[in-house]
Every structure is written in C-alpha cells, then in structure tokens.
Scaffold this motif. Sequence first.
Motif, PDB file in Angstrom:
ATOM      1  N   HIS A 140      24.910  46.449  33.232  1.00 57.64           N
ATOM      2  CA  HIS A 140      24.189  46.257  34.324  1.00 57.64           C
ATOM      3  C   HIS A 140      23.920  45.071  34.973  1.00 57.64           C
ATOM      4  O   HIS A 140      23.721  44.228  34.142  1.00 57.64           O
ATOM      5  N   ASP A 141      24.388  44.940  36.163  1.00 59.40           N
ATOM      6  CA  ASP A 141      24.043  43.538  36.988  1.00 59.40           C
ATOM      7  C   ASP A 141      24.883  42.416  35.987  1.00 59.40           C
ATOM      8  O   ASP A 141      24.706  41.286  36.039  1.00 59.40           O
ATOM      9  N   LEU A 142      25.977  42.810  35.308  1.00 58.36           N
ATOM     10  CA  LEU A 142      26.807  41.836  34.772  1.00 58.36           C
ATOM     11  C   LEU A 142      27.541  41.063  35.795  1.00 58.36           C
ATOM     12  O   LEU A 142      28.357  41.485  36.667  1.00 58.36           O
ATOM     13  N   ASP A 143      27.268  39.728  35.549  1.00 55.34           N
ATOM     14  CA  ASP A 143      27.833  38.671  36.557  1.00 55.34           C
ATOM     15  C   ASP A 143      28.596  37.316  35.474  1.00 55.34           C
ATOM     16  O   ASP A 143      28.082  36.611  35.311  1.00 55.34           O
ATOM     17  N   ASP A 186      30.626  51.447  38.526  1.00 54.99           N
ATOM     18  CA  ASP A 186      30.297  50.762  37.104  1.00 54.99           C
ATOM     19  C   ASP A 186      30.866  51.708  35.980  1.00 54.99           C
ATOM     20  O   ASP A 186      31.124  50.896  34.861  1.00 54.99           O
ATOM     21  N   LYS A 200      35.989  37.989  38.412  1.00 60.42           N
ATOM     22  CA  LYS A 200      34.553  38.084  38.273  1.00 60.42           C
ATOM     23  C   LYS A 200      34.085  39.493  38.045  1.00 60.42           C
ATOM     24  O   LYS A 200      34.284  40.130  38.797  1.00 60.42           O
ATOM     25  N   THR A 201      33.364  39.606  37.111  1.00 56.59           N
ATOM     26  CA  THR A 201      32.811  41.205  36.830  1.00 56.59           C
ATOM     27  C   THR A 201      32.035  41.696  38.200  1.00 56.59           C
ATOM     28  O   THR A 201      32.005  43.048  38.163  1.00 56.59           O
ATOM     29  N   LYS A 202      31.116  40.915  38.627  1.00 60.41           N
ATOM     30  CA  LYS A 202      30.329  41.273  39.706  1.00 60.41           C
ATOM     31  C   LYS A 202      30.980  41.824  40.771  1.00 60.41           C
ATOM     32  O   LYS A 202      31.823  41.166  41.552  1.00 60.41           O
ATOM     33  N   GLY A 203      30.887  43.216  41.182  1.00 64.12           N
ATOM     34  CA  GLY A 203      31.604  43.851  42.415  1.00 64.12           C
ATOM     35  C   GLY A 203      33.102  44.152  42.237  1.00 64.12           C
ATOM     36  O   GLY A 203      33.999  44.131  42.947  1.00 64.12           O
TER      37      GLY A 203
END
Length: 442
Positions: free
Chosen positions: A231-234, A216, A208-211
């Motif tokens: 930005h905020d990619l999930d 970044d 998962k890209t988030k975290g």
Amino acid sequence: MNITRENIDALNAVVKVDIAKEDYSGKVEKILTDYRKTANIPGFRKGHVPMGMVKKQYGKAVLVDEVNKLLQDALNKYLTEEKLDVLGNPLPKPQDNLDWDADKLSFEFELGLAPEFEVNLSPKKAIIDYNITAGDKMINDQVLNIQKQYGKLISADVVSKDSEITGVYKNDERDIENTVTLTLDKFKGKATEKKFVGAKVGDVITLKTKGLYADDHELMHALKLSHDDIHDLDIEVTFTITEINERELAELNQELFDKLFGEGVATSLEDVKAKIKEDAEKQFKQQSEQKLLNDVTEYLVENTKFDLPATFLQKWMQTAGEKELTEAEAQEEYAKSEKSLRYQLIEGKLITENNIKVSMDDIKDHAKQMIKAQMAQFGQMNPTDKELEDIAARVLSNQDEARRISEQIISQKLLALYKEKANIKTKDITYEDFVKEVYGDK
C-alpha cells in the motif's frame, strides 16, 4: 392460564401471560416424585428420601424450569394463533421480586411487530437489464490467448514487446528477492516497456514501484509482499533478466480444436469463435443477472418506505448473539444491519404475495444441474441419472448446502418475477462497454 396483549403502537406491543398454580403444580409434583425415587442423599436409602427434603433441594429449580417451558409453549402458540408477524424474539420484562410461591405468576414480554407496507415494482425510471455480448475484439483476443497457451516457447537473445521475461526482483533494504516471469503488457506505462525492449540476459533494470503496475495485486505477486506492505509503496527495485523467450503461436488446426472442445465438436475457426462466444456469454449472463438483482434490491430498499421498531430491535440485539452487546454496540450493529433487514421484509412480502415456493424436487433438480455442469468441466459429459442422484443425495445431506441451493432458487424465481413485473429495459452492450459503464474505465 391467561394471555392478553396491549398494543403500544403499530410496531410495539406487550404480551402479559398469567399462569395459575394449577397450570404447573401437577407436572412439578410428578418430577419431584420421580426425583425422590432416584435421589442419592447421604443418610437415606434410595427411594426413601423425605419429600420435604426433595422439595427443599430441587423444588425451586424444577418449578422455574416447568414455568419457563409453559411460557415458551404458550407464547409460540399465541403468536401463531394470533398470526402476529414479529421481528426478533419476545423480550421478557425484568422482574426482580417475583414470588415463586404465589398462587398466580404474571410475566410480560415486549414484542417488535413487522410493519405494514406496499411494494411498488414499477419505478418511473426503468432499471437496466444488460444483455452482455462478446465482441469481435474479445473473441479474437481469446483465440490469440489460446494460441499462446498451446504454443511453444523459443529462447531469444533480446527482449521484444511480446517477450516472456524471467528474472529476479530485488531490494536489499526491504528484503525483497523474488523470481517471476512477466510480460510487458502488465506494466502501467510505456516508459517501463521501453526500459526492457532491447535488453539481454544479465541486464539489470532499475524500476520504481509506485505506478509500476496498473493493479496492486500484480505488484504483490511480483515482489512477494502482503497487501498491507504494498500500500503506497514507493521504493526502487532492480530486475535482473535471467531468461528471455518468445511464444511461437500454436497452429489453428483440427488437432488443437479437438484438444479444446472434444473430438469433432469444432471443425473450423468459425466454430471455435462461436464456442468462445457462447461460453463467454453464459458467464456474462450470470454477471448481468446479478447486476439486475443488485439494482432491483437497491431500488426496493431505497423506495419502499416503512418504519421499524428500532429501539426494540437494538435491545433484542444486545442479547441475541453469542456475546452480549453493550447498548452502544447494539446501536452500531443495528445501523449496519438495518438495510439488510429492510430487504428481508420486502423480499418476504414479495415471496408471500406471489406464492413463490421451493420444493424438495426443485432443490434436487438444481443440485443435479450443478453437479452435471461441474462434471462436464472435468470431461465427464454424460453422467448417468443414478450417478447424479447419488451425488445429489450426498450434497443435500449437508443442511447448509441444501439451504444455500434453496436461496439460489429463490433468487432465480425473484429474478423471473422482476423481469415479468418490474419496469425493466434491456440494453445490448459489449463486455468492454459494460465494464466501462458499470465499473468505470479501469
């Protein structure tokens, strides 16, 4: 010609300039006479055009031009002789019905005056001057990085926590397909590391890209996306492993020491660590000095109280730039630049009161030191004086570069002044603790 001034208040004044016809008529007549000699007007031989026709065609424009020149010269001379410290430039008051044929012409200009104030360099709470040191952990980590950099890559069958892994990030919906080489320490959490350890070439790992990364910018590089895209990619991406390598560390021997620092400069691991410490702390000194300059600047702006001719400056800003601003745009621009303007006034007062000057020799010496340091980075350790002189002359022929160097020298001299006269406390600190204290634990 007569010039008078009316002080509206401590920050605003109006200057009135009265110009008599005799102040400009001779010059205007001479210019028109010269025009008559060269004017090409159909129906008349060159040099024989009637003076009345020349005056009718060119007289008003020449008159206006000469009066404007007189005004500019007179104002500059007046401001210098009266030692008026003005902000921006004088603003002419509008005159819609000016009679250019009158025997006397009067013009009024608004002035914004610099405020009077005192600068206190001794805050009650001392400003910290950080003496940043390279701790043992940083030095040992750098030695390890050097060993990795100069070491050999050895192919491996399975991923370990220290592996260098090459593979392809992919997500069809977002058209992502990018090959990268990574190490597991770049990932944010231990859970991601566990997914990789024990994997083999050909294995596909879903992430998962988030975290995924602590930074970044690492995710930008990994997925080859723009800053806005991540930005905020999930989303989910797959990583297909194509190559696994282990890094065999380089041996800490004389051959490596000579590659790093030149032949015979370092002859032991202790020498290497000392050089790493010295080089790192030179960089830290630049960082700590910039931090001190920023902190003193912030203190001075926040604690040196004075008023500015805000209305005048906003009016001046409307016409000062390449593009004319509306009243609202000028107010916004003033709000953004007020802090900078305040510091310019404070800095100017400190420079004047402490007789801080920059000579051409200062600029040339600074340029030569910069050039010498840059040449050393490329292995040219002992340039001749002539080489430095010639390169410095080329650099300083660029006025922008000469101005930039002059500003750097002023900053250095102000820093020395602050260290001498301000209430400053030195604090010894490791780089890691400096980052935590100043920027937060990142």
